[in-house]
Design a protein around this motif. Sequence first.
Motif, short mmCIF file in Angstrom:
data_model
loop_
_atom_site.label_atom_id
_atom_site.label_comp_id
_atom_site.label_asym_id
_atom_site.label_seq_id
_atom_site.Cartn_x
_atom_site.Cartn_y
_atom_site.Cartn_z
N VAL A 21 0.84 -1.20 0.00
CA VAL A 21 0.00 0.00 0.00
C VAL A 21 0.88 1.25 0.00
O VAL A 21 0.61 2.22 -0.72
CB VAL A 21 -0.95 0.00 1.22
N SER A 309 -16.20 -0.91 0.22
CA SER A 309 -14.98 -0.77 -0.57
C SER A 309 -14.61 0.70 -0.72
O SER A 309 -13.42 1.04 -0.67
CB SER A 309 -15.09 -1.51 -1.91
N GLU A 313 -11.13 2.15 0.76
CA GLU A 313 -10.21 2.83 -0.14
C GLU A 313 -9.88 4.24 0.35
O GLU A 313 -8.72 4.67 0.36
CB GLU A 313 -10.83 2.90 -1.54
N GLN A 316 -7.67 4.11 3.39
CA GLN A 316 -6.30 3.77 3.00
C GLN A 316 -5.53 5.01 2.57
O GLN A 316 -4.36 5.18 2.90
CB GLN A 316 -6.38 2.77 1.87
N LYS A 317 -6.23 5.91 1.85
CA LYS A 317 -5.56 7.16 1.42
C LYS A 317 -5.17 7.99 2.62
O LYS A 317 -4.25 8.80 2.57
CB LYS A 317 -6.49 7.95 0.50
N ASP A 324 -12.05 -4.41 3.57
CA ASP A 324 -13.33 -4.33 2.87
C ASP A 324 -13.90 -5.76 2.86
O ASP A 324 -13.22 -6.70 2.45
CB ASP A 324 -13.03 -3.83 1.46
#
Length: 355
Positions: A21, A309, A313, A316-317, A324
């Motif tokens: 990641v 999801s 996502e 995560q940023k 998820d």
Amino acid sequence: MEPRDLSSHIAYEAGRGVEEVARELGLDADDLVKLSSNENSFGPSPQAAAAIRDYAPMVHTYPKSSATDLRERLAEQWAVTRSQIWLANGGDGALDYLARAMLEPDDEVLVPNPGFAYYGMSARYHHGEVNEYPVRKAEDFAQTADTVLPHYDGERIVYLTSPHNPTGSEVSLSAVEEIAERTDEETLVVVDEAYGEFSDSPSAIALVEERDDVAVLRTFSKAYGLAGVRLGYAIVPGEWADAYARVNTPFAASEIACRAGLAALGDDSHVEQTVQATKWAREYMYDNLDCHTWESAGNFVLCEVGDGSAVAEAAQKEGVIVRDTTSFGLPECVRVTCGTRDETERAVEVLNDLL
Ligand code: PMP
């Protein structure tokens, strides 16, 4: 040439790794909080880490006495005989040994949905067919004998997960007993207790002594923080425990894994710290997340966030990796592993900002 027909086989979707990641987002791996794979945020037992270092110069030998010692030690802990401990390359490896020992081609197994994907994968590798029983959100993912038995049709193996991944619900000992009692004599009930240390409920290992049709799965990957060394085991009834010699992959539990496992079993304070911190994190998430959560007996909490999801996502940023649960059939949820205090607080803050 071609491999065998693998079209019905699904690939295992692991939680994403920190390095992977970080590279993708151009972030520093140290700034990421990974709460997507139900690992131990406190790391391995320090005694296990020391054992890994100590035994590094000895890895030219096969793990003979260490595996015997570890089986002995686990047998003592659970009050069973050494032959009943089937050491393996992770709990996943132990699932494979059970499938190898039980399944003839086209035998069927019964697995929970949602549930841990490897039960079905392992059965398929061993030429088995997979049927499912639903663990229903409308019933808060409750798992009782009535969850399983209406869907049972003579399968050779019935898999129960307690605590259940990804929901955190449990199966009571009396429900396990009822399921074992009301299924055929030749049906094995496998109780997966990969997250057993985080639960206050009694282990189904108590039933392994009384019955020949219940086996229990345990792992060093979670509470002991040894996911990377791959060490798990099944505890099986004495009547057929000797099948291990004919199904196990030679030396699948490595020297390093066995030494680390032995050391970790002697490190009560690491497990206690992990379990206490997990209980704190679960409560913190129930109390502070601005979304519905389900009470969990594992080291993770399932959270209903709307679009799992998209939320995973976006989180995560922001540097927080959560799971998820779309691949589990719960696209409206994410599963958040219990982290350290700082990690859990950060995850809650990021998720709440997104909600
Ligand atoms: N059972 C369940 C329910 C799990 O979630 C996992 C790991 N994610 C396992 C078994 C297997 O874990 P391991 O192979 O690392 O022991």
